[in-house]
Scaffold this motif. Structure first.
Motif, PDB file in Angstrom:
ATOM      1  N   ASP A  46       0.707  31.635  55.067  1.00  0.00           N
ATOM      2  CA  ASP A  46       0.746  30.321  54.863  1.00  0.00           C
ATOM      3  C   ASP A  46       1.990  29.518  55.096  1.00  0.00           C
ATOM      4  O   ASP A  46       2.201  28.325  54.720  1.00  0.00           O
ATOM      5  N   TYR A  47       2.922  30.005  55.541  1.00  0.00           N
ATOM      6  CA  TYR A  47       4.121  29.542  56.235  1.00  0.00           C
ATOM      7  C   TYR A  47       3.972  29.129  57.774  1.00  0.00           C
ATOM      8  O   TYR A  47       3.387  29.932  58.306  1.00  0.00           O
ATOM      9  N   LEU A  48       4.811  27.932  58.064  1.00  0.00           N
ATOM     10  CA  LEU A  48       4.893  27.722  59.416  1.00  0.00           C
ATOM     11  C   LEU A  48       6.269  28.283  59.519  1.00  0.00           C
ATOM     12  O   LEU A  48       7.233  27.892  59.025  1.00  0.00           O
ATOM     13  N   VAL A  49       6.339  29.262  60.389  1.00  0.00           N
ATOM     14  CA  VAL A  49       7.704  30.391  60.581  1.00  0.00           C
ATOM     15  C   VAL A  49       8.309  29.779  62.128  1.00  0.00           C
ATOM     16  O   VAL A  49       7.640  29.947  63.233  1.00  0.00           O
ATOM     17  N   VAL A  50       9.451  29.389  62.131  1.00  0.00           N
ATOM     18  CA  VAL A  50      10.246  28.981  63.131  1.00  0.00           C
ATOM     19  C   VAL A  50      11.204  30.361  63.445  1.00  0.00           C
ATOM     20  O   VAL A  50      11.849  30.572  62.522  1.00  0.00           O
ATOM     21  N   ILE A  51      11.053  31.028  64.455  1.00  0.00           N
ATOM     22  CA  ILE A  51      11.885  32.200  64.861  1.00  0.00           C
ATOM     23  C   ILE A  51      12.754  32.019  65.921  1.00  0.00           C
ATOM     24  O   ILE A  51      12.251  31.613  67.090  1.00  0.00           O
ATOM     25  N   ARG A  94       9.731  28.034  57.090  1.00  0.00           N
ATOM     26  CA  ARG A  94      10.644  28.846  56.942  1.00  0.00           C
ATOM     27  C   ARG A  94      11.184  29.474  57.899  1.00  0.00           C
ATOM     28  O   ARG A  94      10.647  29.073  59.194  1.00  0.00           O
ATOM     29  N   PHE A  95      12.511  29.537  57.957  1.00  0.00           N
ATOM     30  CA  PHE A  95      13.492  29.853  59.292  1.00  0.00           C
ATOM     31  C   PHE A  95      13.747  31.218  59.557  1.00  0.00           C
ATOM     32  O   PHE A  95      14.449  31.605  58.516  1.00  0.00           O
ATOM     33  N   ASP A  96      13.298  32.070  60.372  1.00  0.00           N
ATOM     34  CA  ASP A  96      13.472  33.436  60.541  1.00  0.00           C
ATOM     35  C   ASP A  96      14.441  33.637  61.834  1.00  0.00           C
ATOM     36  O   ASP A  96      14.333  32.854  62.850  1.00  0.00           O
ATOM     37  N   VAL A  97      15.174  34.859  61.845  1.00  0.00           N
ATOM     38  CA  VAL A  97      15.807  35.341  63.109  1.00  0.00           C
ATOM     39  C   VAL A  97      15.435  36.771  63.331  1.00  0.00           C
ATOM     40  O   VAL A  97      15.146  37.370  62.309  1.00  0.00           O
ATOM     41  N   VAL A  98      15.253  36.766  64.537  1.00  0.00           N
ATOM     42  CA  VAL A  98      14.872  38.334  65.206  1.00  0.00           C
ATOM     43  C   VAL A  98      16.095  38.548  65.978  1.00  0.00           C
ATOM     44  O   VAL A  98      16.202  38.012  67.113  1.00  0.00           O
ATOM     45  N   THR A  99      16.753  39.485  65.949  1.00  0.00           N
ATOM     46  CA  THR A  99      17.752  40.286  66.617  1.00  0.00           C
ATOM     47  C   THR A  99      17.270  41.639  67.349  1.00  0.00           C
ATOM     48  O   THR A  99      16.678  42.460  66.874  1.00  0.00           O
TER      49      THR A  99
END
Length: 120
Positions: A46-51, A94-99
């Motif tokens: 249920d989150y809009l996630v910007v990655i 929510r703001f995520d990072v993928v490395t």
């Protein structure tokens, strides 16, 4: 296409696949705003996630997550607001990072949930 652009596009595709396997619904790839882009936008729990996806050939110079500067965060937040206004999505964000760093034939992937918060 320059080699670093190809590496970035490969990393974004691998990150999207990785996130989809974790149950994310990827809504957008490379969403454009003011001549820049949000790498991936998805829905999860249920989150809009910007990655933000950061791909490097190695971590010898700079760890990929260290490349996310305060000015980059401000741009991501501004672009996210534009995306929300355009789509009318009303979920918590929510703001995520993928490395990603290649390791032979495999990739070392780190997914950092809630990597940053607006205004910090």
């Amino acid at each position: 296409m320059a080699q670093h652009n190809e590496l970035g596009k490969t990393g974004e595709a691998i990150a999207a696949d990785y996130l989809e396997e974790k149950g994310f619904d990827i809504l957008e790839r490379n969403w454009q705003y003011n001549h820049k882009e949000l790498d991936l936008i998805g829905m999860h729990d249920d989150y809009l996630v910007v990655i933000e996806v950061k791909t490097r050939t190695s971590d010898g110079w700079e760890n990929p997550k260290e490349a996310i500067t305060n000015s980059k965060i401000r741009f991501i937040v501004e672009a996210t607001e534009a995306y929300i206004n355009e789509t009318g999505i009303d979920n918590e964000v929510r703001f995520d990072v993928v490395t990603l760093i290649p390791n032979g034939e495999e990739w070392d992937i780190e997914h950092i949930e809630e990597a940053f918060h607006p205004g910090l």
